[in-house]
Scaffold this active site. Structure first.
Site, PDB file in Angstrom:
ATOM      1  N   GLY A 169      20.396  57.336 -33.099  1.00 33.05           N
ATOM      2  CA  GLY A 169      19.847  58.540 -32.484  1.00 33.05           C
ATOM      3  C   GLY A 169      19.202  58.332 -31.128  1.00 33.05           C
ATOM      4  O   GLY A 169      18.639  59.273 -30.565  1.00 33.05           O
TER       5      GLY A 169
ATOM      6  N   GLU B  70      20.687  51.352 -36.231  1.00 32.01           N
ATOM      7  CA  GLU B  70      22.144  51.538 -36.251  1.00 32.01           C
ATOM      8  C   GLU B  70      22.554  52.578 -35.208  1.00 32.01           C
ATOM      9  O   GLU B  70      23.080  53.630 -35.550  1.00 32.01           O
ATOM     10  CB  GLU B  70      22.639  51.914 -37.648  1.00 32.01           C
ATOM     11  CG  GLU B  70      21.851  53.032 -38.285  1.00 32.01           C
ATOM     12  CD  GLU B  70      22.389  53.502 -39.631  1.00 32.01           C
ATOM     13  OE1 GLU B  70      23.109  52.747 -40.295  1.00 32.01           O
ATOM     14  OE2 GLU B  70      22.068  54.645 -39.992  1.00 32.01           O
TER      15      GLU B  70
ATOM     16  N   GLY C 221      24.730  54.307 -32.142  1.00 34.28           N
ATOM     17  CA  GLY C 221      26.117  54.388 -31.699  1.00 34.28           C
ATOM     18  C   GLY C 221      26.155  54.730 -30.226  1.00 34.28           C
ATOM     19  O   GLY C 221      26.510  53.911 -29.373  1.00 34.28           O
ATOM     20  N   ARG C 222      25.740  55.950 -29.917  1.00 33.64           N
ATOM     21  CA  ARG C 222      25.812  56.476 -28.552  1.00 33.64           C
ATOM     22  C   ARG C 222      25.195  55.540 -27.513  1.00 33.64           C
ATOM     23  O   ARG C 222      25.803  55.249 -26.483  1.00 33.64           O
ATOM     24  CB  ARG C 222      25.064  57.821 -28.496  1.00 33.64           C
ATOM     25  CG  ARG C 222      25.156  58.541 -27.158  1.00 33.64           C
ATOM     26  CD  ARG C 222      24.268  59.797 -27.150  1.00 33.64           C
ATOM     27  NE  ARG C 222      24.537  60.659 -28.271  1.00 33.64           N
ATOM     28  CZ  ARG C 222      25.476  61.601 -28.300  1.00 33.64           C
ATOM     29  NH1 ARG C 222      26.211  61.822 -27.242  1.00 33.64           N
ATOM     30  NH2 ARG C 222      25.666  62.324 -29.380  1.00 33.64           N
TER      31      ARG C 222
ATOM     32  N   CYS D  67      44.163  76.953 -21.734  1.00 32.81           N
ATOM     33  CA  CYS D  67      44.170  78.386 -21.476  1.00 32.81           C
ATOM     34  C   CYS D  67      43.002  79.037 -22.216  1.00 32.81           C
ATOM     35  O   CYS D  67      43.198  79.923 -23.043  1.00 32.81           O
ATOM     36  CB  CYS D  67      45.488  78.976 -21.933  1.00 32.81           C
ATOM     37  SG  CYS D  67      46.895  78.071 -21.277  1.00 32.81           S
TER      38      CYS D  67
ATOM     39  N   TYR E 229      31.434  59.252 -28.305  1.00 33.02           N
ATOM     40  CA  TYR E 229      31.689  60.648 -28.666  1.00 33.02           C
ATOM     41  C   TYR E 229      32.432  61.371 -27.534  1.00 33.02           C
ATOM     42  O   TYR E 229      32.120  62.508 -27.198  1.00 33.02           O
ATOM     43  CB  TYR E 229      30.382  61.385 -29.010  1.00 33.02           C
ATOM     44  CG  TYR E 229      29.556  60.690 -30.072  1.00 33.02           C
ATOM     45  CD1 TYR E 229      30.010  60.609 -31.388  1.00 33.02           C
ATOM     46  CD2 TYR E 229      28.338  60.090 -29.760  1.00 33.02           C
ATOM     47  CE1 TYR E 229      29.269  59.962 -32.366  1.00 33.02           C
ATOM     48  CE2 TYR E 229      27.590  59.444 -30.732  1.00 33.02           C
ATOM     49  CZ  TYR E 229      28.061  59.378 -32.030  1.00 33.02           C
ATOM     50  OH  TYR E 229      27.328  58.739 -32.987  1.00 33.02           O
TER      51      TYR E 229
HETATM   52  C1  LIG Z   1      26.043  59.036 -36.318  1.00 32.67           C
HETATM   53  C2  LIG Z   1      25.142  58.133 -37.057  1.00 32.67           C
HETATM   54  C3  LIG Z   1      24.504  57.080 -36.394  1.00 32.67           C
HETATM   55  C4  LIG Z   1      24.609  56.858 -34.917  1.00 32.67           C
HETATM   56  O1  LIG Z   1      24.007  57.904 -34.234  1.00 32.67           O
HETATM   57  P1  LIG Z   1      23.826  57.826 -32.626  1.00 32.67           P
HETATM   58  O2  LIG Z   1      23.197  59.135 -32.297  1.00 32.67           O
HETATM   59  O3  LIG Z   1      25.185  57.677 -32.055  1.00 32.67           O
HETATM   60  O4  LIG Z   1      22.969  56.666 -32.352  1.00 32.67           O
HETATM   61  C5  LIG Z   1      23.716  56.238 -37.133  1.00 32.67           C
HETATM   62  N1  LIG Z   1      23.552  56.414 -38.462  1.00 32.67           N
HETATM   63  C6  LIG Z   1      24.141  57.420 -39.128  1.00 32.67           C
HETATM   64  C7  LIG Z   1      23.916  57.552 -40.575  1.00 32.67           C
HETATM   65  C8  LIG Z   1      24.944  58.322 -38.450  1.00 32.67           C
HETATM   66  O5  LIG Z   1      25.515  59.326 -39.108  1.00 32.67           O
END
Ligand SMILES: *Cc1c(COP(=O)(O)O)cnc(C)c1O
Length: 403
Positions: A236, A272, A274-275, A345, A374
């Protein structure tokens, strides 16, 4: 942000040489990814772990670059398990997400998943049955949807409000005893992924402190609290798409280090994200096909569009745009506000509104940075049956691999 790496510009030039039609492509700078993650990992306090949430971008080259650097991966589907199996470096993985299939869970058990994050009371029963069948005692974390004070919620809340994620904190005691009583499940810890797009480091510090405060209470629900060691605090961490100031990860880590040092019974904390890991390395490059003025607004119609890069519309923002002119700009070149759109379109196919650009001409390239998470993978690339864009992975000395 306005400076493009030379390798990225070179990849665009090569793409021009390979293709007659105007271009739309993704470019990922693997060197930049490696540098960024190395810094992210170096900031972690002692004993804190980082698993990359691969749903942000699970392209094989991204995973292969990250695998030697991160502690592990977080996945949410059987398909993502397959992606990890194809990765040359094997790392531990953990499995979260709502609506896990039996077949996904079986695959995870078979591939020695490190921990499964249980999302509901029903999932405890189901996983116990599958683990028993597989003859494996499985470590699990219970994903909690905790009560959160409202100032700590964010734009895209995953917890602290009504969501399909995790187990309501009010039902946590039942869930803990459910796992305690399951012969083939072992409660290893708790998981809270509370939000997305967090840009305010103070708030994230408060959130982590709140989890650490609740940690002893959560543990105490178990008949065997000593066996509970892990606190997964989710991802997050936000990316600022609209300005230069990025999330202060160094500061968060320093704060967490102090908080953990002050804990009588500190957990192994695991992030954990991602972004925040993969966003910065990616670029979406599109060629200007047409320009027009409509009801007083100026439009640049470009190859590609939101079916390949849905991120700006998904988030409701105007994505930054870097102009890559084919020719040197003349002194006569004028600056003008352009709305950058794609080939679909639909009036929703807008990548950026009122973007000030100088001397743009048909055939020039526009490059949208921060496209590594994403981006392509959340898009509806088959809409209108346009060809899928190439994904190019660049590394030192401009060596590009084509995906
Ligand atoms: C999507 C997700 C993440 C990663 O979230 P980011 O906003 O990309 O850091 C981590 N843990 C869980 C359970 C998720 O669903």
């Amino acid at each position: 942000m306005d400076k493009l790496p030379a390798t990225v510009v070179a990849a665009i030039d090569q793409a021009h040489a390979r293709q007659e039609d105007p271009l739309a492509l993704f470019i990922y700078d693997l060197d930049a990814l490696q540098r960024h993650v190395t810094q992210v990992m170096a900031a972690l306090p002692e004993g804190v772990e980082l698993y990359y949430a691969i749903k942000a971008n699970s392209e094989p080259q991204i995973l292969a670059t990250l695998a030697p650097l991160v502690h592990g991966f977080e996945i949410s589907s059987g398909g993502e398990i397959d992606r990890l199996q194809a990765c040359p470096t094997r790392k531990p993985f953990i499995f979260s997400g709502p609506g896990k299939l039996d077949s996904d869970l079986r695959a995870a058990l078979q591939h020695q998943v490190e921990a499964i994050h249980i999302e509901s009371l029903n999932e405890i029963v189901r996983l116990q049955r599958l683990a028993l069948e597989a003859g494996r005692v499985q470590d699990v974390l219970l994903r909690i949807n905790p009560e959160l004070p409202s100032p700590l919620s964010s734009k895209l809340a995953m917890a602290g409000t009504a969501t399909p994620f995790g187990i309501d904190e009010s039902e946590l005691a039942r869930a803990v005893s459910g796992v305690d009583n399951a012969s083939h499940l072992r409660l290893k810890g708790f998981h809270v992924h509370a939000m997305s797009h967090q840009l305010q480091v103070e708030r994230h510090e408060q959130l982590l402190d709140l989890f650490l405060q609740r940690w002893p209470q959560w543990k105490a629900l178990s008949a065997d609290p000593a066996a509970i060691t892990h606190l997964n605090v989710g991802g997050g961490l936000g990316v600022n798409y609209l300005g230069p100031q990025q999330f202060d990860w160094q500061r968060l880590c320093a704060h967490l280090g102090r908080s953990l040092a002050a804990c009588a019974d500190a957990p192994v904390v695991r992030f954990e994200p991602g972004r925040f890991i993969s966003a910065f390395c990616g670029y979406y490059a599109i060629e200007v096909l047409d320009s027009k003025t409509s009801h007083g607004k100026h439009f640049l119609v470009c190859r590609g569009g939101t079916h390949q890069f849905r991120l700006p519309v998904a988030q409701g923002h105007d994505h930054p745009v870097i102009h890559l002119p084919r020719h040197r700009l003349t002194p006569a070149a004028t600056r003008q506000d352009w709305t950058v759109v794609g080939q679909l379109c639909t009036p929703k196919d807008v990548l950026s509104r009122d973007c000030p650009l100088t001397g743009v001409e048909i055939g020039d390239m526009l490059v949208l940075p921060l496209a590594g998470a994403y981006g392509y993978n959340i898009s509806h690339a088959d809409f209108l049956c346009h060809p899928r864009p190439p994904q190019v992975f660049v590394q030192e000395a401009g060596v590009a691999s084509w995906g």
